[in-house]
Design a protein around this motif. Structure first.
Motif, PDB file in Angstrom:
ATOM      1  N   GLY A  34      41.590  12.540  43.979  1.00  0.00           N
ATOM      2  CA  GLY A  34      40.272  13.148  43.922  1.00  0.00           C
ATOM      3  C   GLY A  34      39.143  12.202  44.262  1.00  0.00           C
ATOM      4  O   GLY A  34      38.240  12.539  45.044  1.00  0.00           O
ATOM      5  N   TYR A  35      39.200  10.985  43.708  1.00  0.00           N
ATOM      6  CA  TYR A  35      38.129  10.029  43.968  1.00  0.00           C
ATOM      7  C   TYR A  35      38.126   9.565  45.421  1.00  0.00           C
ATOM      8  O   TYR A  35      37.061   9.328  46.010  1.00  0.00           O
ATOM      9  CB  TYR A  35      38.237   8.831  43.020  1.00  0.00           C
ATOM     10  N   ASP A  36      39.320   9.445  46.017  1.00  0.00           N
ATOM     11  CA  ASP A  36      39.390   9.106  47.439  1.00  0.00           C
ATOM     12  C   ASP A  36      38.744  10.206  48.280  1.00  0.00           C
ATOM     13  O   ASP A  36      38.039   9.935  49.259  1.00  0.00           O
ATOM     14  CB  ASP A  36      40.842   8.912  47.878  1.00  0.00           C
ATOM     15  N   GLY A  37      39.008  11.450  47.881  1.00  0.00           N
ATOM     16  CA  GLY A  37      38.404  12.576  48.584  1.00  0.00           C
ATOM     17  C   GLY A  37      36.886  12.569  48.474  1.00  0.00           C
ATOM     18  O   GLY A  37      36.173  12.816  49.451  1.00  0.00           O
ATOM     19  N   LEU A  38      36.375  12.268  47.269  1.00  0.00           N
ATOM     20  CA  LEU A  38      34.927  12.201  47.082  1.00  0.00           C
ATOM     21  C   LEU A  38      34.307  11.082  47.916  1.00  0.00           C
ATOM     22  O   LEU A  38      33.208  11.239  48.459  1.00  0.00           O
ATOM     23  CB  LEU A  38      34.603  12.005  45.600  1.00  0.00           C
ATOM     24  N   MET A  54      45.440  20.292  40.982  1.00  0.00           N
ATOM     25  CA  MET A  54      46.270  19.372  40.213  1.00  0.00           C
ATOM     26  C   MET A  54      46.350  18.033  40.934  1.00  0.00           C
ATOM     27  O   MET A  54      47.216  17.804  41.777  1.00  0.00           O
ATOM     28  CB  MET A  54      47.666  19.974  40.016  1.00  0.00           C
ATOM     29  N   LEU A  55      45.407  17.138  40.629  1.00  0.00           N
ATOM     30  CA  LEU A  55      45.345  15.823  41.270  1.00  0.00           C
ATOM     31  C   LEU A  55      45.697  14.736  40.258  1.00  0.00           C
ATOM     32  O   LEU A  55      45.524  14.924  39.050  1.00  0.00           O
ATOM     33  CB  LEU A  55      43.946  15.584  41.840  1.00  0.00           C
ATOM     34  N   PRO A  56      46.181  13.586  40.714  1.00  0.00           N
ATOM     35  CA  PRO A  56      46.690  12.569  39.786  1.00  0.00           C
ATOM     36  C   PRO A  56      45.609  11.825  39.004  1.00  0.00           C
ATOM     37  O   PRO A  56      45.890  11.277  37.947  1.00  0.00           O
ATOM     38  CB  PRO A  56      47.450  11.603  40.703  1.00  0.00           C
ATOM     39  N   ASP A  57      44.371  11.795  39.500  1.00  0.00           N
ATOM     40  CA  ASP A  57      43.356  10.963  38.854  1.00  0.00           C
ATOM     41  C   ASP A  57      42.208  11.753  38.235  1.00  0.00           C
ATOM     42  O   ASP A  57      41.562  11.290  37.301  1.00  0.00           O
ATOM     43  CB  ASP A  57      42.789   9.951  39.851  1.00  0.00           C
ATOM     44  N   ILE A  58      41.929  12.949  38.749  1.00  0.00           N
ATOM     45  CA  ILE A  58      40.820  13.759  38.263  1.00  0.00           C
ATOM     46  C   ILE A  58      41.103  15.207  38.594  1.00  0.00           C
ATOM     47  O   ILE A  58      41.688  15.506  39.640  1.00  0.00           O
ATOM     48  CB  ILE A  58      39.484  13.296  38.905  1.00  0.00           C
ATOM     49  N   ASP A  59      40.735  16.121  37.713  1.00  0.00           N
ATOM     50  CA  ASP A  59      40.974  17.542  37.972  1.00  0.00           C
ATOM     51  C   ASP A  59      40.187  18.007  39.193  1.00  0.00           C
ATOM     52  O   ASP A  59      39.042  17.592  39.413  1.00  0.00           O
ATOM     53  CB  ASP A  59      40.551  18.391  36.770  1.00  0.00           C
ATOM     54  N   GLY A  60      40.810  18.906  39.947  1.00  0.00           N
ATOM     55  CA  GLY A  60      40.129  19.461  41.104  1.00  0.00           C
ATOM     56  C   GLY A  60      38.840  20.177  40.742  1.00  0.00           C
ATOM     57  O   GLY A  60      37.876  20.174  41.520  1.00  0.00           O
ATOM     58  N   GLU A  61      38.815  20.796  39.554  1.00  0.00           N
ATOM     59  CA  GLU A  61      37.591  21.459  39.105  1.00  0.00           C
ATOM     60  C   GLU A  61      36.433  20.468  39.027  1.00  0.00           C
ATOM     61  O   GLU A  61      35.295  20.798  39.393  1.00  0.00           O
ATOM     62  CB  GLU A  61      37.794  22.121  37.743  1.00  0.00           C
ATOM     63  N   GLU A  62      36.720  19.251  38.543  1.00  0.00           N
ATOM     64  CA  GLU A  62      35.674  18.236  38.434  1.00  0.00           C
ATOM     65  C   GLU A  62      35.218  17.776  39.815  1.00  0.00           C
ATOM     66  O   GLU A  62      34.029  17.520  40.036  1.00  0.00           O
ATOM     67  CB  GLU A  62      36.168  17.043  37.612  1.00  0.00           C
ATOM     68  N   VAL A  63      36.167  17.660  40.746  1.00  0.00           N
ATOM     69  CA  VAL A  63      35.807  17.312  42.123  1.00  0.00           C
ATOM     70  C   VAL A  63      34.858  18.361  42.685  1.00  0.00           C
ATOM     71  O   VAL A  63      33.838  18.045  43.310  1.00  0.00           O
ATOM     72  CB  VAL A  63      37.064  17.196  43.012  1.00  0.00           C
ATOM     73  N   CYS A  64      35.190  19.626  42.459  1.00  0.00           N
ATOM     74  CA  CYS A  64      34.354  20.730  42.941  1.00  0.00           C
ATOM     75  C   CYS A  64      32.946  20.638  42.350  1.00  0.00           C
ATOM     76  O   CYS A  64      31.947  20.816  43.056  1.00  0.00           O
ATOM     77  CB  CYS A  64      35.006  22.061  42.594  1.00  0.00           C
ATOM     78  N   LYS A  65      32.868  20.360  41.053  1.00  0.00           N
ATOM     79  CA  LYS A  65      31.561  20.262  40.403  1.00  0.00           C
ATOM     80  C   LYS A  65      30.724  19.138  40.983  1.00  0.00           C
ATOM     81  O   LYS A  65      29.516  19.287  41.203  1.00  0.00           O
ATOM     82  CB  LYS A  65      31.747  20.059  38.899  1.00  0.00           C
ATOM     83  N   PHE A  66      31.357  17.970  41.236  1.00  0.00           N
ATOM     84  CA  PHE A  66      30.645  16.844  41.835  1.00  0.00           C
ATOM     85  C   PHE A  66      30.077  17.231  43.203  1.00  0.00           C
ATOM     86  O   PHE A  66      28.914  16.939  43.524  1.00  0.00           O
ATOM     87  CB  PHE A  66      31.572  15.636  41.989  1.00  0.00           C
ATOM     88  N   ILE A  67      30.904  17.889  44.008  1.00  0.00           N
ATOM     89  CA  ILE A  67      30.487  18.266  45.361  1.00  0.00           C
ATOM     90  C   ILE A  67      29.340  19.264  45.305  1.00  0.00           C
ATOM     91  O   ILE A  67      28.363  19.163  46.061  1.00  0.00           O
ATOM     92  CB  ILE A  67      31.678  18.829  46.151  1.00  0.00           C
ATOM     93  N   ARG A  68      29.436  20.218  44.397  1.00  0.00           N
ATOM     94  CA  ARG A  68      28.422  21.267  44.314  1.00  0.00           C
ATOM     95  C   ARG A  68      27.061  20.753  43.838  1.00  0.00           C
ATOM     96  O   ARG A  68      26.049  21.421  44.010  1.00  0.00           O
ATOM     97  CB  ARG A  68      28.900  22.394  43.400  1.00  0.00           C
ATOM     98  N   LYS A  69      27.019  19.573  43.267  1.00  0.00           N
ATOM     99  CA  LYS A  69      25.738  18.998  42.859  1.00  0.00           C
ATOM    100  C   LYS A  69      24.866  18.650  44.056  1.00  0.00           C
ATOM    101  O   LYS A  69      23.633  18.624  43.954  1.00  0.00           O
ATOM    102  CB  LYS A  69      25.964  17.744  42.013  1.00  0.00           C
ATOM    103  N   THR A  70      25.505  18.385  45.199  1.00  0.00           N
ATOM    104  CA  THR A  70      24.746  17.918  46.361  1.00  0.00           C
ATOM    105  C   THR A  70      24.994  18.712  47.634  1.00  0.00           C
ATOM    106  O   THR A  70      24.299  18.503  48.636  1.00  0.00           O
ATOM    107  CB  THR A  70      25.088  16.450  46.665  1.00  0.00           C
ATOM    108  N   SER A  71      25.971  19.613  47.637  1.00  0.00           N
ATOM    109  CA  SER A  71      26.351  20.241  48.903  1.00  0.00           C
ATOM    110  C   SER A  71      26.767  21.695  48.713  1.00  0.00           C
ATOM    111  O   SER A  71      27.315  22.076  47.673  1.00  0.00           O
ATOM    112  CB  SER A  71      27.515  19.464  49.540  1.00  0.00           C
TER     113      SER A  71
END
Length: 229
Positions: A34-38, A54-71
């Protein structure tokens, strides 16, 4: 060229999806964490993110939330979770589509193509088919057939527009209901058939041999018009 980012921890899955999408002309990048993707997302301009939950380092839901803050980039979520509550949660945190595994790469590719057709269509208010025979104006919510105004109900227009945007793709009744009425629709799914019947009477030369709204037996409907360039 549209750039696509796949965030998926199963390398073989990513490789197959990447191969299918690259055949369609997309530029595809992959991350297994997830962090590599971010990090990739922050460095480049992407038009679509295909995100496993289902990612090894961070939930995909959290990745989505991070992205939605700016994009407002389009996000397709991939998951093995099949409950309606999971789907609603995914949509609520910013996913544009919530796709359950196993999902064939061909289906995913078709959905990606449909997405970018819609995006391209949204750049103009007018869709035109068959050398101007049928014109659909999204902004005015109007339809012209052979130069004459065709009066449609709001639901009839939405069904026609949804089918036209997904030109050539078969949509089930359930998909049409979700696009036109929303996921909370509690009516009878054959309502779509009634609207289709009425639409054919209004826009087809012969409703028994339709040119535009074609039935795919036991599956759903597809749009048969040829888009004008």
């Amino acid at each position: 060229m549209n750039n696509i980012l796949i965030i998926e921890d199963e390398a073989k899955v990513s490789e197959v999806i990447k191969a299918y999408l690259e055949r369609e002309g997309y530029k595809v990048y992959c991350a297994i964490k997830g962090y590599d993707g971010l990090n990739l997302f922050n460095k480049m301009d992407f038009q679509l993110i295909i995100l496993d939950l289902m990612l090894p380092d961070i939930d995909g839901e959290e990745v989505c939330k991070f992205i939605r803050k700016t994009s407002d980039v389009h996000i397709f979520m991939l998951t093995a979770k099949v409950e309606l509550s999971d789907k609603i949660q995914g949509l609520n945190i910013g996913a544009d589509e919530y796709l359950t595994k196993p999902l064939s790469p061909r289906e995913l590719t078709a959905r990606v193509n449909a997405l970018f057709r819609r995006v391209d269509s949204n750049k103009t208010t007018m869709l035109s088919y068959d050398n101007g025979k049928l014109k659909i104006d999204k902004e005015k919510r109007s339809v012209l057939l052979k130069g004459e105004d065709i009066i449609l109900t709001p639901n009839e227009f939405d069904i026609l527009y949804t089918l036209a945007l997904n030109e050539g793709k078969v949509l089930s009744r359930e998909q049409l209901i979700q696009n036109v009425y929303g996921i909370d629709f509690e009516g009878y799914d054959r309502t779509v058939d009634v609207h289709i019947k009425n639409l054919r009477k209004k826009i087809e030369d012969n409703s028994k041999t339709p040119q535009y709204i074609i039935t795919v037996v036991k599956v759903g409907y597809k749009f048969g018009g040829k888009r004008d360039i």
